[in-house]
Design a protein around this motif. Structure first.
Motif, PDB file in Angstrom:
ATOM      1  N   ASN A  49       0.841  -1.193   0.000  1.00 55.86           N
ATOM      2  CA  ASN A  49       0.000   0.000   0.000  1.00 55.86           C
ATOM      3  C   ASN A  49       0.879   1.247   0.000  1.00 55.86           C
ATOM      4  O   ASN A  49       1.625   1.501   0.950  1.00 55.86           O
ATOM      5  N   LEU A 158      -8.297  -4.466  -1.369  1.00 56.90           N
ATOM      6  CA  LEU A 158      -7.657  -3.988  -0.154  1.00 56.90           C
ATOM      7  C   LEU A 158      -8.521  -4.426   1.023  1.00 56.90           C
ATOM      8  O   LEU A 158      -9.677  -4.034   1.128  1.00 56.90           O
ATOM      9  N   GLY A 167      -8.618  -2.309  -4.657  1.00 58.49           N
ATOM     10  CA  GLY A 167      -7.228  -1.967  -4.396  1.00 58.49           C
ATOM     11  C   GLY A 167      -6.591  -1.306  -5.600  1.00 58.49           C
ATOM     12  O   GLY A 167      -7.251  -1.039  -6.619  1.00 58.49           O
TER      13      GLY A 167
END
Length: 347
Positions: A49, A158, A167
């Motif tokens: 991330n 995510l 995501g």
């Protein structure tokens, strides 16, 4: 009793889905990491991330109770910036699809940032909850003109406290479709992040821990590291059973508490109380009773030894039915049911 902490000198831990889900720590994760630290085994936090600064990630971890400082965090934004600077001249203009955290990493390595496709010689793309059509459109124009394209990661979802949400990979897919291009990928499953994390502390035998087969486990194996899959995030029992060889973990645990279990109990293989066997290609039979995760480890060993791939499971006895239900491989979806799905059952 030999545990993973006795064998490995550093833990490389994924974050989303492994240690926390959004603003909430995964139950037991804080205690497991703290106990590892007390035993002398450091945890490095490795994340695909790129939406937050490493210092902000460390702050969030510390707020949740994890022992973490900025240097303990290795993010895909850092790896992406390193990939860009290796290919571009100093001061080259980069169009950033992502947050200010990614912008800062690009500037930190001596590149400049632009919002104009006509100026951009590269596009770097990381997760941002605010990514919208206009920046994707500008990036598409730059990519169609030949700009270098680096994606921080291609994770399609995510994990959050609300469940899986889109995501960075989902946004990458939009650009891939619009530009007819393929990006270079900085984060897992590429091994650079993991080598950087291990190198920071001089580790010689790291353990990669994560919740995703297609990033954490594949990345750890690509880096030549032992891997532990925890079933607290994205990958589930059905995905694990059907996994190709490159995505199969060395160890399987319910959560981070597995760090304190004997290694032999975590490895896929025959387990007391269970019998798992292949009766024909792709068809497994499970009988016995006991811990459901032990049943999964036994099923994995039997299925993988027979070649793996798609599967059906026939349970024999109430214990097997209960275990499959607990694993999300419910009897209504396995062998004998009216389902054509050969890839394994999902609830």
């Amino acid at each position: 009793m030999t545990t993973p902490l006795d064998r490995h000198d550093v833990l490389l831990a994924d974050l989303d889905g492994t240690l926390y889900r959004g603003a909430e720590a995964v139950p037991g994760a804080v205690e497991a990491v703290a106990a590892a630290r007390e035993q002398g085994v450091t945890t490095m936090y490795v994340t695909n991330n790129a939406s937050r600064r490493p210092v902000d990630v460390a702050t969030h971890l510390a707020e949740l109770g994890f022992p973490a400082g900025e240097r303990d965090v290795v993010a895909s934004s850092q790896a992406a910036a390193a990939m860009l600077v290796a290919q571009l001249p100093a001061g080259a203009a980069v169009l950033v699809v992502g947050t200010d955290a990614l912008v800062e990493e690009v500037v930190r390595v001596g590149l400049t940032v632009t919002a104009d496709a006509a100026e951009a010689v590269a596009v770097v793309q990381g997760h941002s909850p605010d990514t919208g059509w206009r920046v994707l459109a500008e990036a598409t124009v730059a990519l169609r003109a030949g700009a270098v394209w680096v994606a921080c990661n291609v994770d399609p979802t995510l994990p959050t406290e609300r469940g899986p949400l889109p995501g960075n990979g989902s946004m990458v897919a939009a650009l891939r479709t619009a530009s007819d291009r393929e990006p270079q990928v900085a984060g897992k499953p590429a091994p650079a992040l993991l080598h950087e994390a291990a190198g920071r502390v001089g580790a010689t035998n790291p353990l990669m821990i994560g919740d995703r087969l297609d990033t954490d486990v594949e990345g750890g194996r690509a880096a030549g590291m032992t891997t532990l899959l925890v079933l607290t995030g994205v990958s589930d029992a059905a995905e694990l059973l059907a996994a190709p060889e490159a995505l199969r973990p060395d160890l399987v645990g319910a959560d981070m508490a597995a760090l304190h279990r004997p290694v032999d109990e975590l490895a896929p293989g025959p387990r007391p109380g269970w019998e798992a066997r292949t009766v024909e290609p792709g068809v497994l039979e499970l009988s016995g009773d006991g811990d459901a995760l032990d049943a999964l480890r036994a099923l994995c060993a039997a299925h993988w030894a027979a070649g793996g791939g798609g599967f059906r499971i026939s349970p024999t006895g109430e214990g097997a039915v209960r275990a499959l239900d607990e694993l999300g491989l419910r009897p209504a979806t396995v062998a004998g049911a009216d389902t054509p799905d050969p890839a394994g059952a999902r609830p």
